[in-house]
Scaffold this motif. Structure first.
Motif, mmCIF file in Angstrom:
data_model
loop_
_atom_site.group_PDB
_atom_site.id
_atom_site.type_symbol
_atom_site.label_atom_id
_atom_site.label_comp_id
_atom_site.label_asym_id
_atom_site.label_seq_id
_atom_site.Cartn_x
_atom_site.Cartn_y
_atom_site.Cartn_z
ATOM 1 N N SER A 50 -3.748 3.061 17.482
ATOM 2 C CA SER A 50 -2.921 4.251 17.285
ATOM 3 C C SER A 50 -2.934 4.616 15.815
ATOM 4 O O SER A 50 -2.896 3.729 14.963
ATOM 5 C CB SER A 50 -1.481 3.987 17.723
ATOM 6 O OG SER A 50 -1.403 3.794 19.095
ATOM 7 N N PRO A 51 -2.975 5.886 15.484
ATOM 8 C CA PRO A 51 -2.979 6.262 14.064
ATOM 9 C C PRO A 51 -1.663 5.907 13.386
ATOM 10 O O PRO A 51 -0.607 5.842 14.020
ATOM 11 C CB PRO A 51 -3.185 7.776 14.102
ATOM 12 C CG PRO A 51 -2.825 8.207 15.463
ATOM 13 C CD PRO A 51 -3.063 7.049 16.363
ATOM 14 N N LEU A 52 -1.756 5.665 12.084
ATOM 15 C CA LEU A 52 -0.579 5.415 11.277
ATOM 16 C C LEU A 52 0.019 6.740 10.824
ATOM 17 O O LEU A 52 -0.694 7.660 10.446
ATOM 18 C CB LEU A 52 -0.956 4.592 10.039
ATOM 19 C CG LEU A 52 -1.545 3.211 10.274
ATOM 20 C CD1 LEU A 52 -1.883 2.548 8.945
ATOM 21 C CD2 LEU A 52 -0.603 2.351 11.076
ATOM 22 N N HIS A 53 1.340 6.812 10.864
ATOM 23 C CA HIS A 53 2.066 7.968 10.329
ATOM 24 C C HIS A 53 2.781 7.497 9.072
ATOM 25 O O HIS A 53 3.609 6.586 9.136
ATOM 26 C CB HIS A 53 3.071 8.472 11.360
ATOM 27 C CG HIS A 53 2.426 8.937 12.624
ATOM 28 N ND1 HIS A 53 2.151 10.259 12.879
ATOM 29 C CD2 HIS A 53 1.980 8.244 13.700
ATOM 30 C CE1 HIS A 53 1.572 10.367 14.064
ATOM 31 N NE2 HIS A 53 1.448 9.163 14.587
ATOM 32 N N PHE A 54 2.462 8.133 7.951
ATOM 33 C CA PHE A 54 2.955 7.663 6.664
ATOM 34 C C PHE A 54 4.162 8.444 6.183
ATOM 35 O O PHE A 54 4.279 9.651 6.432
ATOM 36 C CB PHE A 54 1.856 7.788 5.604
ATOM 37 C CG PHE A 54 0.840 6.695 5.670
ATOM 38 C CD1 PHE A 54 -0.267 6.811 6.485
ATOM 39 C CD2 PHE A 54 0.988 5.537 4.914
ATOM 40 C CE1 PHE A 54 -1.205 5.793 6.565
ATOM 41 C CE2 PHE A 54 0.053 4.525 4.988
ATOM 42 C CZ PHE A 54 -1.038 4.644 5.811
ATOM 43 N N GLY A 55 5.028 7.729 5.464
ATOM 44 C CA GLY A 55 6.052 8.382 4.681
ATOM 45 C C GLY A 55 5.476 8.858 3.368
ATOM 46 O O GLY A 55 4.292 8.638 3.079
ATOM 47 N N ASN A 56 6.316 9.508 2.557
ATOM 48 C CA ASN A 56 5.848 10.027 1.269
ATOM 49 C C ASN A 56 5.818 8.967 0.176
ATOM 50 O O ASN A 56 5.334 9.228 -0.926
ATOM 51 C CB ASN A 56 6.728 11.193 0.822
ATOM 52 C CG ASN A 56 6.436 12.440 1.634
ATOM 53 O OD1 ASN A 56 5.317 12.651 2.076
ATOM 54 N ND2 ASN A 56 7.445 13.258 1.870
ATOM 55 N N GLY A 57 6.331 7.777 0.484
ATOM 56 C CA GLY A 57 6.228 6.679 -0.462
ATOM 57 C C GLY A 57 7.393 6.599 -1.437
ATOM 58 O O GLY A 57 8.160 7.554 -1.622
ATOM 59 N N THR A 58 7.517 5.440 -2.044
ATOM 60 C CA THR A 58 8.450 5.217 -3.151
ATOM 61 C C THR A 58 7.614 4.853 -4.373
ATOM 62 O O THR A 58 6.857 3.887 -4.334
ATOM 63 C CB THR A 58 9.428 4.074 -2.858
ATOM 64 O OG1 THR A 58 10.282 4.434 -1.772
ATOM 65 C CG2 THR A 58 10.259 3.768 -4.095
ATOM 66 N N ARG A 59 7.797 5.650 -5.442
ATOM 67 C CA ARG A 59 7.064 5.358 -6.675
ATOM 68 C C ARG A 59 7.937 4.440 -7.524
ATOM 69 O O ARG A 59 9.005 4.842 -7.987
ATOM 70 C CB ARG A 59 6.737 6.631 -7.451
ATOM 71 C CG ARG A 59 5.935 6.362 -8.723
ATOM 72 C CD ARG A 59 5.577 7.647 -9.435
ATOM 73 N NE ARG A 59 4.696 8.492 -8.636
ATOM 74 C CZ ARG A 59 3.388 8.349 -8.554
ATOM 75 N NH1 ARG A 59 2.782 7.413 -9.266
ATOM 76 N NH2 ARG A 59 2.669 9.172 -7.813
ATOM 77 N N LEU A 60 7.480 3.207 -7.709
ATOM 78 C CA LEU A 60 8.213 2.214 -8.491
ATOM 79 C C LEU A 60 7.576 2.101 -9.875
ATOM 80 O O LEU A 60 6.375 1.878 -9.985
ATOM 81 C CB LEU A 60 8.188 0.851 -7.798
ATOM 82 C CG LEU A 60 8.767 -0.323 -8.603
ATOM 83 C CD1 LEU A 60 10.259 -0.128 -8.839
ATOM 84 C CD2 LEU A 60 8.491 -1.652 -7.893
ATOM 85 N N THR A 61 8.411 2.251 -10.880
ATOM 86 C CA THR A 61 7.966 2.065 -12.260
ATOM 87 C C THR A 61 8.797 0.953 -12.874
ATOM 88 O O THR A 61 10.031 1.031 -12.891
ATOM 89 C CB THR A 61 8.135 3.351 -13.086
ATOM 90 O OG1 THR A 61 7.428 4.418 -12.449
ATOM 91 C CG2 THR A 61 7.603 3.159 -14.494
ATOM 92 N N VAL A 62 8.133 -0.081 -13.352
ATOM 93 C CA VAL A 62 8.810 -1.206 -13.988
ATOM 94 C C VAL A 62 8.582 -1.121 -15.486
ATOM 95 O O VAL A 62 7.435 -1.095 -15.960
ATOM 96 C CB VAL A 62 8.298 -2.544 -13.436
ATOM 97 C CG1 VAL A 62 9.041 -3.708 -14.082
ATOM 98 C CG2 VAL A 62 8.455 -2.589 -11.920
#
Lengths: 114, 116
Positions: free
Chosen positions: A101-113
């Motif tokens: 089944s295809p993956l459905h992605f979220g928009n992501g979390t951009r983490l900057t350390v």
């Protein structure tokens, strides 16, 4: 909502802080995946769940990374004692079942350390 | 282990000319293969998928890909490029028979540039 939802959208953490990233998959999707995408790179597999069971965590880079999905729906990716090399976009995806089944992605979390 | 190789990190084409993005994979007999597109500051969007039905797969926005088992390839094509096609493209393989797990493996990506 109809899609995969991730929060926060952006997170800035000081080196050594703990962070928690949330993923709300599409309702009814059995499988949930976490990926790490560094700048200019393709997504790298971290871990995946079938319902509440974590079936593969081979991609977690160290024991500072921990993921859970206690009720088989929402998932949290936790990173303890963040390091600069943890800076990346963390993507969550869900799929209806396993394997083809295809993956459905979220928009992501951009983490900057910092 | 399963793997996927995208042969070109960057491809430039003129608007209106054909697009070819190359992908080779290592797998067992029956992998599942996908192409995803990622526009700047946007999420990953599925273009098309192959899951052991017809070897020529049609996707969205005029893209298609052909599964060639003998060549272990799954190249993405489009007859005529549009400016809006400029993006990063990822080839993805899932093969639980080979890897023993259902994880999806991404290629390193091909950045498509479309020239006016």
């Amino acid at each position: 909502g109809a899609g995969v939802s991730q929060s926060p959208r952006y997170k800035v953490a000081k080196r050594g802080q703990d962070v928690a990233l949330r993923c709300d998959p599409i309702s009814g999707h059995v499988s949930l995946f976490w990926y790490q995408q560094a700048l200019g790179q393709g997504p790298e597999f971290l871990t995946y769940f079938q319902n509440e069971a974590q079936l593969d965590k081979s991609g977690l880079p160290s024991d500072r990374f921990f993921a859970e999905r206690p009720e088989g729906s929402v998932s949290t990716l936790k990173i303890q004692r963040t390091q600069q090399e943890d800076s990346a976009v963390y993507l969550c995806a869900s799929s209806l079942d396993q394997g083809n089944s295809p993956l459905h992605f979220g928009n992501g979390t951009r983490l900057t350390v910092t | 282990a399963q793997s996927v190789t995208q042969l070109d990190s960057h491809v430039s084409v003129s608007e209106g000319t054909p697009v070819l993005l190359r992908c080779n994979y290592s797998s067992s007999y029956s992998p599942s293969l996908f192409w995803y597109v990622q526009h700047p500051n946007k999420g990953l969007q599925l273009l098309l998928k192959y899951t052991s039905a017809a070897t020529l797969v049609k996707g969205i926005n005029g893209f298609e890909a052909e599964f060639k088992k003998s060549e272990t390839s799954f190249h993405l094509t489009k007859p005529s490029a549009h400016m809006s096609d400029a993006a990063e493209y990822f080839c993805v393989v899932s093969d639980p028979l080979l890897s023993g797990t259902y994880k999806y493996i991404f290629g390193t990506g091909t950045r498509l540039k479309v020239l006016a």
